[in-house]
Each structure stands twice: as C-alpha cells, then as structure tokens.
Design an enzyme around this catalytic site. Structure first.
Site, short mmCIF file in Angstrom:
data_model
loop_
_atom_site.label_atom_id
_atom_site.label_comp_id
_atom_site.label_asym_id
_atom_site.label_seq_id
_atom_site.Cartn_x
_atom_site.Cartn_y
_atom_site.Cartn_z
N ASP A 92 0.84 -1.20 0.00
CA ASP A 92 0.00 0.00 0.00
C ASP A 92 0.88 1.24 0.00
O ASP A 92 2.04 1.20 0.42
CB ASP A 92 -0.96 0.00 1.19
CG ASP A 92 -0.27 0.26 2.51
OD1 ASP A 92 0.66 -0.50 2.85
OD2 ASP A 92 -0.64 1.22 3.21
N GLU A 156 -0.16 -0.51 5.79
CA GLU A 156 0.84 0.09 6.69
C GLU A 156 0.72 1.60 6.74
O GLU A 156 0.82 2.21 7.81
CB GLU A 156 2.25 -0.32 6.25
CG GLU A 156 3.36 0.02 7.23
CD GLU A 156 3.89 1.44 7.11
OE1 GLU A 156 4.52 1.93 8.07
OE2 GLU A 156 3.67 2.07 6.04
N GLU A 157 0.49 2.22 5.60
CA GLU A 157 0.46 3.68 5.55
C GLU A 157 -0.74 4.26 6.30
O GLU A 157 -0.72 5.41 6.74
CB GLU A 157 0.44 4.17 4.10
CG GLU A 157 1.67 3.78 3.28
CD GLU A 157 2.93 4.50 3.72
OE1 GLU A 157 2.91 5.20 4.75
OE2 GLU A 157 3.94 4.36 3.01
#
Length: 451
Positions: A92, A156-157
């Site tokens: 991502d 994750e972001e």
C-alpha cells in the site's frame, strides 16, 4: 562494487526488476477506500501473491485482516534444520497528493536523471522487489540457505493495525529467528545504514463545536464564538515559540547519541526554503529521532475559493503525533487527548477520536544478525562501514513482532533514503541503491545461515 556471483546476478536482474516495479507501481493501492478503489489494492495483492508462487513459495495466501485490507503471505522452505527469516514489506502507498505537481504521472514508473519515479517506488513497493531480487540471486547461486517467510502488508500507511491484529490472532504464522523489515533506508545514498529505532505514531481527529449553525460574521462577529478560531488556538498549543512540540505531560528533551545529522544536510534533504528556520532546539537527530513531534495533517474548513463571510459553527483537524522510544503510546494517547480538551477555549465543545496508533521501537544491535548484516554491507558498499540511525517514522508491526517473538532479532533496512522523497510528490528510488541493497540482503541471508 567488486565482482562476486551474487552482485553479478543481481546486476543482470535489474532490467526485469524495473519492469516488475513498473507493474506494481501502476496499482493505485492506497488503502483508503473512500478515495481509491478497493480493486486497486486487491490487484496489487494478487500481483505479489503471483510473484511469490513463481519463486516457489508454498502456502501463499491473501490474508483478510481485521481492518478490511489484505496482506500477502508465503513460505519458502530451506534446508532441514535451517533458521527462519521473515522478510517484510508493504504494497500500500500514500496518496499522490497534488498530481499536478508531479513531473511524471505518480502511478507510472518513469526514469529521469538516473532515478525511477513513481508513488511507492521506494516506500515500499521497491522493498518487495528488493526481497525478490535477493532470493533470486541466492537461488541462482545454489539455493536459499534459510527458510524464508514473506509478509507484505496492505495497510501500513493507514496505521489501522490490521496485520498486527491478524498476527496476534495467529501467532505461529510469522514466527521467525530473525525479521528483516524492508521499509527503512540508508541515511544517504551510498552509506549503508540499519535503522535501530522508530518513533511511535498516534493519529487523532479533534472536532470543535461552538454554534448550532454558521452565522453572518457582520451581524454576530465579535461576540459569537468561532469554532475554527478555537481549533486554531488548540492546534497552536501543540507548539512552543521555537516550534518544539508541547503536549502537556509529555517529555520533549530526549537525546540521540548515534549517527548525527548536520543542519546543513537536513535543510538540503528537507528542501527548507532560504531564510526559513528549523523548528525545535538542540541537534537535528535529537529532534527527529528522540523527541515527540506533532503535525497538523489536515483541517476541515471552508476553502478560500467560495468562502462566505460566516462564523464557523464546527471545525475539525487530523493530528499526527510521533512519540520516541521509551514513551508508551497508550499513555501518550491519554496525554494528547487531555491536552486538546484542556486547551480548547471559550468553553467550546470538543471531541477526540483515535484513528490509529503504534508503539515506538528500539532494536538490540548487539545480536548476531547485526554482525551478519554488517559483513554483508561491507561487501555491497566497499569502503563503508554499517551505520546506525534512528527513523522518525513508524512501522507499527515492529513492536507487535517483538512482543510476539521476544527472542527474534529485528533489523530495518530499505530504499527510503532522503532523495527518495517518500510521502511527497515526485517520490523516487535509486536503482543503484535497489541493486546494492538486494545484494546486501542476499549476502546477509547467506552469512546468517552460516553463523
């Protein structure tokens, strides 16, 4: 780089790596499905899964994590009795921000001035390719000498913690002797670096309400409380006069005793405009690696174009707070919320909503895995010694893995050096760094197996 079989193999694979990164960057895999189609992230996940299957990975799976995204898992068995290494990356990416400010389209990998530009090229789709290159180089030289697990995260972001929750519910899945997080980077191009600490992260929305509805600023201005003005005061309270973050009760005097960051180099890396001062006090390393930092990430308020002469009834903002190692993130959450409430003026209503969080991380750099990494970097970067640096960003999974597997060694490497401009417009990756870090990882796995 001196000639050796691993380096030669990786060099020969770079054209293929560029094509693969082109394909992966093309997916608009932002894990905010209010802005970007879910199908883009799902497409990227399938691409990663197919790549793992093509390399002989077993048990390849798309893991549906509790935050509604998918992480990709696979296992490549090594020789009987071999150690297990977990390789991490994420597919991502951050939104492209102002697409008009990109010199080339953000989701089209474009070569320019010796670098490859595109959203995720360094953070962290390039990390996926780095892992693949390292494994291919070892396979070409006789085989991968350890059991390799790969986990590629899909959110994750966003900091929503889906993979953390999944790992905690399935603790056997990611168990390993050593974890290599491919989501950090060298201190600068050509200087081999492991990241030994990460700041934790808090994302919190704050909303201020003062009126039942907007009012005419001429008729009521001067006495009616303005929610936007109140919010501005709240946000301003998060900074001292010199810009130091000031959350009541949260210490802001930590020090960093490792690799230092000169103000001149930092200004150049951060592209600070001439005449503009840096914020905070003491060394740059203290400020970005050892102390908290509050950032206003967004404000909901009328845009300038089309604004009317109205007093705002409500306003809200998204605040990011980075917290250094040694600070418990749960305590920091309480302190931040208490601070926001107590600094809201005029008795206005205020509410806080926690969006995401992750603990800070500090590695044990005395472990055998770090010796194996230092030896690998000395070959991949001749004439250079491995350096230790902090990282102001957050990778929430690190602490979850450290808690689940307390005996595992955790190393952070990657492609996100300052010139990469991750999270900004015109993100890029150095193909030379991709090549050298892939060689580094392959040599590390070989060294680690033998040690």
């Amino acid at each position: 780089m001196p000639s050796n079989p691993v380096a030669e193999t990786v060099a020969s694979l770079i054209p293929r790596a560029k094509q693969e990164l082109t394909e992966l960057v093309a997916f608009k895999s932002v894990a905010d499905f209010d802005q970007f189609p879910r199908s883009e992230s799902e497409g990227a996940a399938r691409w990663v899964a197919d790549a793992l299957r093509a390399e002989g990975f077993e048990d390849v799976a798309l893991l549906d994590t509790p935050d509604g995204t998918q992480s990709v898992y696979g296992c490549l068995p090594g020789p009987e009795g071999s150690k297990t290494v977990l390789l991490y990356a994420h597919y991502d990416v951050q939104p492209p921000l102002d697409e008009a400010a990109w010199v080339s389209p953000p989701f089209e990998l474009t070569e320019r001035d010796g670098r490859w530009y595109g959203r995720g090229a360094a953070d962290c789709k390039g990390g996926v390719i780095m892992h693949l290159l390292a494994l291919r180089a070892l396979k070409a030289g006789g085989g991968v000498p350890v059991t390799v697990k790969v986990i590629v995260e899909g959110s994750e972001e966003m900091g929503t913690g889906g993979l953390q929750q999944y790992a905690e519910a399935h603790p056997e899945l990611l168990a390993a002797d050593t974890v290599v997080i491919g989501d950090a980077g060298n201190f600068r191009v050509g200087l081999p670096t492991v990241t030994s600490s990460l700041r934790g992260m808090i994302l919190m929305r704050v909303r201020v309400d003062a009126l039942e509805g907007n009012l005419h600023s001429g008729q009521f201005g001067g006495a009616a409380p303005d929610a936007l003005a109140a919010l501005i005061r709240v946000l301003d309270s998060l900074r001292a006069e010199d810009g130091t973050t000031t959350v009541d009760g949260l210490a802001s005097d930590g020090t960093w005793d490792g690799l230092q960051y000169t103000e001149t180099q930092f200004r150049e890396d951060a592209k600070v405009l001439d005449g503009v001062e840096l914020v905070g006090a003491d060394t740059v390393a203290d400020r970005i690696w050892a102390r908290p930092a509050a950032t206003v990430l967004g404000i909901d308020a009328p845009p300038v174009v089309g604004a009317t002469p109205s007093i705002q009834a409500s306003a809200r903002a998204l605040i990011g707070l980075r917290v250094p190692p040694g600070v418990d993130v749960q305590q920091a959450i309480k302190l931040l919320e208490t601070h926001l409430v107590s600094h809201t003026p005029w008795g206005a209503g205020v509410s806080c909503e926690l969006i995401g969080h992750g603990q800070a991380f500090r590695a044990d750099t005395s472990s055998p895995a770090y010796e194996a990494m230092a030896a690998a970097m000395a070959v991949a970067y001749p004439g250079q010694e491995m350096q230790y640096a902090g990282h102001g960003g957050s990778i929430p999974l690190c602490n979850a893995l450290a808690a689940l597997y307390p005996d595992a060694e955790i190393l952070l490497i990657g492609l996100s050096e300052p010139e990469a401009r991750i999270h900004a417009v015109n993100e890029s990756v150095s193909p030379e760094e991709l090549e050298r870090m892939s060689v580094t990882e392959a040599l590390f796995l070989d060294n680690y197996a033998r040690n």
